[in-house]
Motif scaffolding. Structure first.
Motif, PDB file in Angstrom:
ATOM      1  N   UNK A   1      39.593  22.505  19.728  1.00 39.26           N
ATOM      2  CA  UNK A   1      38.416  22.500  18.849  1.00 39.26           C
ATOM      3  C   UNK A   1      38.512  23.626  17.816  1.00 39.26           C
ATOM      4  N   UNK A   2      38.928  24.795  18.264  1.00 37.95           N
ATOM      5  CA  UNK A   2      39.105  25.928  17.344  1.00 37.95           C
ATOM      6  C   UNK A   2      40.073  25.564  16.232  1.00 37.95           C
TER       7      UNK A   2
ATOM      8  N   UNK B   1      38.411  23.651  13.662  1.00 41.78           N
ATOM      9  CA  UNK B   1      37.530  24.551  12.918  1.00 41.78           C
ATOM     10  C   UNK B   1      38.320  25.434  11.961  1.00 41.78           C
ATOM     11  N   UNK B   2      39.468  25.916  12.423  1.00 40.79           N
ATOM     12  CA  UNK B   2      40.260  26.821  11.577  1.00 40.79           C
ATOM     13  C   UNK B   2      40.863  26.075  10.396  1.00 40.79           C
TER      14      UNK B   2
ATOM     15  N   UNK C   1      39.316  23.724   8.910  1.00 44.33           N
ATOM     16  CA  UNK C   1      38.197  23.615   7.965  1.00 44.33           C
ATOM     17  C   UNK C   1      37.949  24.925   7.222  1.00 44.33           C
ATOM     18  N   UNK C   2      38.014  26.066   7.932  1.00 47.07           N
ATOM     19  CA  UNK C   2      37.839  27.358   7.222  1.00 47.07           C
ATOM     20  C   UNK C   2      38.844  27.455   6.079  1.00 47.07           C
TER      21      UNK C   2
ATOM     22  N   UNK D   1      37.993  35.920  10.512  1.00 49.97           N
ATOM     23  CA  UNK D   1      37.259  35.020  11.391  1.00 49.97           C
ATOM     24  C   UNK D   1      38.222  34.334  12.380  1.00 49.97           C
TER      25      UNK D   1
ATOM     26  N   UNK E   1      38.695  34.718  16.669  1.00 49.70           N
ATOM     27  CA  UNK E   1      38.531  33.594  17.591  1.00 49.70           C
ATOM     28  C   UNK E   1      39.805  33.253  18.349  1.00 49.70           C
ATOM     29  N   UNK E   2      40.956  33.550  17.736  1.00 45.33           N
ATOM     30  CA  UNK E   2      42.208  33.095  18.346  1.00 45.33           C
ATOM     31  C   UNK E   2      42.735  34.016  19.425  1.00 45.33           C
TER      32      UNK E   2
ATOM     33  N   UNK F   1      41.888  34.516  22.289  1.00 48.86           N
ATOM     34  CA  UNK F   1      41.996  33.915  23.617  1.00 48.86           C
ATOM     35  C   UNK F   1      43.123  32.879  23.706  1.00 48.86           C
ATOM     36  N   UNK F   2      43.562  32.331  22.590  1.00 42.56           N
ATOM     37  CA  UNK F   2      44.577  31.283  22.629  1.00 42.56           C
ATOM     38  C   UNK F   2      45.873  31.783  23.255  1.00 42.56           C
TER      39      UNK F   2
END
Lengths: 307, 111
Positions: free
Chosen positions: A73-74, A77-78, A80-81, A153, A157-158, A160-161
């Motif tokens: 999902x991230x 989203x990324x 799209x950013x 941003x 968020x990444x 944790x990946x």
């Protein structure tokens, strides 16, 4: 003001560490390079969902499934950013998406390799995301404001990946002999393609000098690659798994891990469409676009009715 | 269908494909995010959506997947007026002659 004068002022702003914003004057070549980089980066996030999406329904536990779902999902989203940031340069997202679907846009070649076992999900998180994070950490300092802000941003968020990938690898590497063999096999297949992610060597990179001078990048491909190798080799040893490179050695004088030669012929072959999954990835994107068409059209019609 | 099933008869996907109809593009919305109550709403990025309701939902999906987010604003990009870099020095320049707007211009008790 002449163009030469404008360019001199532009370079002076960059040298002074100022950020360039969408409405500021910029050389056409700076704009073009950024559109190229940012759209490739966006496409990579979008196509990057496919190899991992392959394993969501087969994750070995609920914990692993939750982590993988959130990660995929991230990536959407990324993407799209990054499309949003690219649009500030006057291109349209729909045109960029079209270029991907018709096959004229590039994305990171790493996603043209298949995910054959669950261990590949561990290897991708640990190595591929680990490599991407180094590149993106550098890009948080990029001279183009919207790109740098999107990177801040994304990096937040990444984090944790990479950790979820390493955790998967550790569970396998310290498990039964068959799990251990599966983890080693994944590392064997992903190691070299990951090193190629940083792009061609500096002497063969056509964009490097301009991007460095413009403050888009602060490190060359080879510098980023070395940064990654120095981090990843001790992580592999800690699992413990073996790096598939008989020539790998630690250089005491420079305190760096030195790898054997990278097979650049393979890199160019995959870039030019000859990878194992190039066609699969394009087919999956085209099918998703086609199957989602009615949703876009319905939303558009509803919006139109309410305007 | 032969012994190999559907895969055997599927045509090979082309690396380059001509695309037919141009894509419709829905309006662009700028997204502002507040990360805790009392904090300002900060620009986070943008989304495409046909109306405000979907713009908010898209903004939620894209910019509020992780907390903390206490509030979201979306505004259609065409409604935003902004200064241009050419205006900026005249409109926004601090004006070196306006030092009297700063506390250091005046003498305090200890000076």
């Amino acid at each position: 003001m002449t163009n030469a004068e404008r360019e001199r002022r532009f370079q002076a702003r960059i040298d002074a560490g100022e950020k360039i914003e969408p409405k500021d004057w910029m050389p056409e070549s700076y704009r073009r390079q950024l559109v190229r980089m940012m759209s490739q980066h966006a496409h990579s996030e979008i196509v990057g969902q496919l190899p991992e999406g392959n394993w969501i329904t087969r994750a070995p536990s609920l914990r692993r499934k939750l982590g993988l779902l959130a990660k995929v999902q991230d990536e959407a989203g990324h993407g799209l950013y990054l499309y949003a940031a690219a649009e500030t340069l006057g291109v349209s997202r729909e045109d960029l998406v079209e270029a991907l679907l018709e096959g004229s846009a590039k994305y990171s070649s790493i996603f043209n390799y298949p995910t054959l076992t669950w261990a590949d999900i561990g290897a991708i998180g640990w190595l591929v995301d680990g490599a991407a994070i180094l590149n993106q950490t550098m890009l948080t300092k990029c001279s183009y404001g919207p790109y740098a802000r999107a990177m801040v941003r994304i990096c937040k968020e990444e984090r944790f990946h990479e950790r979820q990938g390493y955790e998967i690898m550790r569970a396998l590497a310290q498990g039964a002999p068959a799990q251990r063999a599966m983890a080693q096999d994944a590392l064997d297949r992903w190691w070299w393609p990951t090193l190629m992610m940083f792009g061609p060597p500096d002497e063969a990179s056509v964009h490097n000098d301009a991007l460095m001078a413009w403050g888009v990048k602060q490190k060359s491909n080879d510098e980023l690659r070395q940064w990654f190798v120095d981090l990843a080799v001790p992580q592999a040893h800690a699992l413990p798994l073996a790096i598939p490179d008989p020539a790998l050695r630690y250089d005491e004088a420079t305190s760096h891990w030195v790898t054997g030669p990278i097979d650049w012929d393979e890199f160019w072959r995959v870039v030019r469409g000859g990878g194992i999954c190039n066609r699969d990835r394009l087919r999956a994107r085209r099918e998703a676009d086609e199957e989602g068409r009615w949703v876009r059209e319905a939303a558009e019609a509803y919006g139109e009715k309410r305007r | 269908m032969g012994a190999r099933g559907r895969r055997g008869v599927r045509r090979k996907t082309a690396l380059k494909a001509k695309r037919s109809a141009p894509r419709a593009e829905s309006p662009l919305w700028e997204v502002f995010v507040q990360e805790k109550t009392g904090a300002p709403h900060e620009h986070a990025g943008s989304v495409h959506a046909p109306d405000a309701e979907l713009a908010l939902q898209n903004a939620r999906d894209a910019y509020a997947r992780r907390g903390p987010v206490t509030s979201l604003w979306v505004v259609e990009a065409r409604h935003i007026s902004a200064t241009t870099p050419e205006d900026s020095p005249f409109l926004l320049g601090p004006g070196p002659e306006k030092l009297y707007r700063h506390p250091r211009f005046y003498k305090g008790a200890k000076e």
